[in-house]
Design a protein around this motif. Structure first.
Motif, PDB file in Angstrom:
ATOM      1  N   LEU A 199       9.052  -9.427  -5.355  1.00 38.16           N
ATOM      2  CA  LEU A 199       8.428  -9.230  -5.504  1.00 38.16           C
ATOM      3  C   LEU A 199       7.101  -8.698  -6.857  1.00 38.16           C
ATOM      4  O   LEU A 199       5.955  -9.190  -6.763  1.00 38.16           O
ATOM      5  CB  LEU A 199       6.893  -8.747  -3.899  1.00 38.16           C
ATOM      6  N   GLN A 225       1.872 -13.980  -6.730  1.00 37.73           N
ATOM      7  CA  GLN A 225       1.741 -12.983  -4.933  1.00 37.73           C
ATOM      8  C   GLN A 225       0.324 -13.921  -5.484  1.00 37.73           C
ATOM      9  O   GLN A 225      -0.037 -14.400  -4.525  1.00 37.73           O
ATOM     10  CB  GLN A 225       2.588 -12.000  -5.421  1.00 37.73           C
ATOM     11  N   THR A 226      -0.661 -13.358  -6.287  1.00 39.74           N
ATOM     12  CA  THR A 226      -1.729 -13.352  -6.332  1.00 39.74           C
ATOM     13  C   THR A 226      -2.329 -14.954  -6.312  1.00 39.74           C
ATOM     14  O   THR A 226      -3.075 -14.948  -5.046  1.00 39.74           O
ATOM     15  CB  THR A 226      -2.617 -12.753  -7.191  1.00 39.74           C
ATOM     16  N   ASP A 249      -1.284 -13.381  -2.207  1.00 33.97           N
ATOM     17  CA  ASP A 249      -0.333 -12.214  -1.356  1.00 33.97           C
ATOM     18  C   ASP A 249      -1.257 -11.623  -2.373  1.00 33.97           C
ATOM     19  O   ASP A 249      -1.181 -11.349  -3.457  1.00 33.97           O
ATOM     20  CB  ASP A 249       0.729 -12.565  -1.720  1.00 33.97           C
ATOM     21  N   HIS A 250      -2.239 -10.558  -1.709  1.00 32.90           N
ATOM     22  CA  HIS A 250      -3.141 -10.093  -2.802  1.00 32.90           C
ATOM     23  C   HIS A 250      -3.026  -8.425  -1.951  1.00 32.90           C
ATOM     24  O   HIS A 250      -3.939  -7.338  -3.348  1.00 32.90           O
ATOM     25  CB  HIS A 250      -4.532 -10.211  -1.988  1.00 32.90           C
ATOM     26  N   ARG A 251      -1.743  -8.169  -2.508  1.00 34.06           N
ATOM     27  CA  ARG A 251      -1.562  -6.820  -2.564  1.00 34.06           C
ATOM     28  C   ARG A 251      -0.987  -5.700  -3.408  1.00 34.06           C
ATOM     29  O   ARG A 251      -1.043  -4.559  -3.675  1.00 34.06           O
ATOM     30  CB  ARG A 251      -0.323  -6.403  -1.345  1.00 34.06           C
ATOM     31  N   SER A 266      -4.160 -23.125  -1.877  1.00 28.78           N
ATOM     32  CA  SER A 266      -4.106 -22.341  -1.205  1.00 28.78           C
ATOM     33  C   SER A 266      -4.379 -21.610   0.025  1.00 28.78           C
ATOM     34  O   SER A 266      -5.740 -21.541   0.317  1.00 28.78           O
ATOM     35  CB  SER A 266      -4.174 -20.727  -1.635  1.00 28.78           C
ATOM     36  N   LYS A 318      -3.985 -19.799   2.526  1.00 30.02           N
ATOM     37  CA  LYS A 318      -4.638 -19.045   3.282  1.00 30.02           C
ATOM     38  C   LYS A 318      -5.684 -18.095   2.746  1.00 30.02           C
ATOM     39  O   LYS A 318      -6.132 -17.586   2.967  1.00 30.02           O
ATOM     40  CB  LYS A 318      -3.028 -17.863   2.485  1.00 30.02           C
ATOM     41  N   ASP A 319      -5.009 -18.212   1.534  1.00 29.61           N
ATOM     42  CA  ASP A 319      -7.052 -17.988   0.973  1.00 29.61           C
ATOM     43  C   ASP A 319      -8.215 -19.442   0.970  1.00 29.61           C
ATOM     44  O   ASP A 319      -9.063 -19.065   0.981  1.00 29.61           O
ATOM     45  CB  ASP A 319      -7.034 -18.032  -0.580  1.00 29.61           C
ATOM     46  N   ALA A 321       9.687 -17.340   2.583  1.00 31.00           N
ATOM     47  CA  ALA A 321       8.998 -17.350   1.931  1.00 31.00           C
ATOM     48  C   ALA A 321       8.961 -17.258  -0.160  1.00 31.00           C
ATOM     49  O   ALA A 321       7.710 -17.409  -0.292  1.00 31.00           O
ATOM     50  CB  ALA A 321       8.070 -15.293   2.221  1.00 31.00           C
TER      51      ALA A 321
END
Length: 596
Positions: A45, A52-53, A57-59, A392, A394-395, A445
């Motif tokens: 990651l 990832q963005t 995945d916004h971590r 995306s 997820k988003d 993933a």
């Protein structure tokens, strides 16, 4: 004394025991591999937080990895070698079909990455097409993958912007090393990059794309939050980020451009041939020689030329094929648009035409939404035709079919091949395959992002061959447009190899395109510059398409009445992208299952 029935019972019991034991061991192997995949993904990651963005995945939305430093590259290649070693300890034959695909996928990805470690790829950190500075502009505009819905998300972006500046400094330092070693871009490409950076570094905050998020705050923001963020934007974006763009543009113009190479291809620079072999593997997942691609290209060019001659005859045109190309380019009937909106509406009409036919070829549909959108102004002039940006799920971000419209009155419906282009870039091409991959919860993933362009682009080009079954190509003009698109991909095999092996210079490549397809000189120039900037990427389209067509023809013949086109497509696009060798093995197993 044991009877015959007793012996049969013991034999069956023993067989069942062996099957159960074997299954348990296989499950153990598959479970162990899944843990390896999870470990690989978790460790990977930090190598690409921007990716990832883009994957939702916004971590890590406040981070930028400086992938141009020596320390980063050493760490990344050590990581690759470690996981290749782990894969060697896995018994491949005991894996189920899905895990065999993922195993082969990861092995090819790691091996290819290590092949690139022998070249100084970091000396050419970006071009006008592959450009983190340009990608950063898209992220920062407020309606892309980077979210701007809360004050915290705005602050994450500002931290990312500050961390991007060292990347720009390292890029500049590496390009100076490239100057010293002769590993530099062609002048023609540098001249295209400079305006991009100048536009992104524009000091007029009223028009600069980086200030869009504070021109369009969410309605829920308080006045205090707005004023605080405006002050931070002035400090970080206007005070630091934009000057870094202007400094890079000045460096390229004043220092780099005079040292850039006059030749078009990689063969003209040190390490160039090794770089080209690496890019060939990266974009085709094969170790074929440049000459093999070149010969395939010549055969395809000859085949498609024959098909074009048939359309010309059906059109009633009596001149040469080149004269027919000129007619298609210049006749006003093929340039009907007055406004950008009319161009966008034409693509919406194509979508409406395709929709009723999709169920005859597909039994799966993406959940992600889809939009047709005009390309942003800061990158429109250098855009080489319509393109697709992944959704995306997820988003809840839709997939975007981006259309550049610099001048609507010059958009040509035929040589652009509007119907074929829509099928390829949008539905059921990239939007179907990439969205289904993104939505597939069974994929490891690390496979959520498409890595094998030969599959992704091969699928999309294969879809163009389905146009007649999808309600398209009903006019000779659009049939010619489809052939023109197919010819363009065949020509890429020839021109890309010729540019990067020295068989053609830039002008010769432009002339070759104009002699074999209906294309303007300006578009031919843009295409050639794309191949110069994107070595071997152009090889992925035809290579992948021809492999899918080969598999289709093979299994139509092998399976006979058992062959079902819907099931064939289902198999192709529900397992995610993959290298061609992995695809070949997977489809062979699929074909065996159809015979049961």
């Amino acid at each position: 004394m044991k009877t015959t029935n007793d012996k049969k019972y013991l034999a069956v019991t023993l067989l069942l025991t062996l099957v159960i034991y074997s299954t348990a061991r296989a499950q153990t192997v598959n479970t162990r591999l899944k843990k390896l995949f999870d470990s690989y993904y978790a460790e990977s990651l930090h190598f690409d937080p921007i990716l990832q963005t883009e994957l939702g995945d916004h971590r890590f939305d406040d981070q930028v990895a400086n992938n141009l430093t020596t320390a980063y590259r050493q760490e990344k290649y050590s990581f690759d070698r470690k996981y290749l070693k782990y894969l060697k300890d896995v018994d491949f034959q005991k894996l189920n079909t899905d895990d065999q695909i993922s195993y082969g996928y990861l092995k090819e990805m790691l091996s290819t990455d290590l092949q690139g470690s022998t070249c100084h790829l970091e000396y050419i950190p970006f071009t006008q097409f592959i450009s983190l500075p340009v990608d950063f502009g898209q992220l920062g505009q407020g309606n892309s993958a980077q979210p701007f819905t809360t004050p915290e998300q705005y602050l994450k972006w500002l931290k990312r912007a500050e961390r991007f500046i060292p990347w720009m400094d390292t890029a500049k330092a590496n390009m100076r090393k490239g100057i010293n070693t002769g590993i530099v871009l062609p002048k023609a490409l540098v001249l295209k990059i400079i305006p991009q950076l100048e536009a992104l570094g524009n000091s007029d905050t009223a028009s600069n794309v980086f200030f869009d998020p504070i021109r369009h705050f969410p309605a829920s923001f308080t006045e205090h939050q707005k004023s605080t963020l405006k002050a931070k934007y002035a400090q970080i974006i206007a005070g630091k980020l934009l000057p870094s763009y202007r400094e890079m543009a000045a460096f390229l113009k004043e220092e780099y451009l005079p040292k850039a190479q006059d030749h078009a291809g990689l063969n003209a620079i040190p390490e160039g041939p090794d770089m080209y072999r690496y890019y060939i593997r990266l974009y085709t997942s094969t170790d074929k020689s440049p000459e093999e691609f070149y010969q395939t290209g010549l055969k395809e060019v000859a085949r498609i030329t024959g098909e074009m001659e048939k359309v010309k005859t059906a059109f009633g045109f009596s001149g040469t094929l080149q004269e027919f190309f000129k007619f298609l380019r210049m006749d006003p009937q093929f340039m009907p648009f007055k406004t950008p909106e009319e161009v966008l509406q034409a693509y919406r009409n194509i979508y409406d035409k395709v929709k009723p036919h999709l169920s005859t070829l597909f039994d799966v549909t993406p959940k992600s939404q889809f939009e047709i959108r005009r390309v942003e102004a800061f990158r429109e002039a250098s855009a080489n035709g319509p393109s697709y940006q992944s959704a995306s799920f997820k988003d809840k971000r839709p997939g975007f079919f981006y259309v550049p419209v610099v001048d609507a009155t010059r958009i040509n419906t035929t040589f652009l091949g509007m119907e074929a282009t829509f099928l390829h870039e949008a539905i059921p091409g990239h939007h179907y395959q990439l969205s289904l991959q993104d939505e597939n919860t069974t994929l490891p993933a690390f496979r959520k992002f498409n890595n094998f362009k030969v599959f992704v682009e091969g699928w999309a080009l294969y879809v163009e061959t389905l146009g007649s079954q999808l309600g398209c190509y009903t006019s000779l003009a659009q049939k010619m447009g489809a052939l023109n698109n197919d010819m363009q991909r065949a020509l890429r095999l020839v021109v890309d190899v010729c540019l990067h092996t020295g068989k053609m210079n830039r002008q010769q490549a432009i002339d070759y395109l104009m002699n074999h397809e209906s294309i303007s000189e300006g578009d031919a120039m843009l295409s050639v510059e794309r191949y110069m900037a994107f070595p071997a990427q152009a090889l992925s389209y035809k290579t992948g398409q021809l492999e899918i067509l080969r598999l289709k023809q093979l299994y139509e013949k092998q399976l006979g009445s058992r062959f079902n086109i819907i099931k064939f497509h289902h198999a192709l696009i529900t397992k995610g992208d993959m290298p061609l060798s992995v695809l070949d093995n997977y489809m062979a197993r699929w074909a065996k299952e159809q015979n049961r």
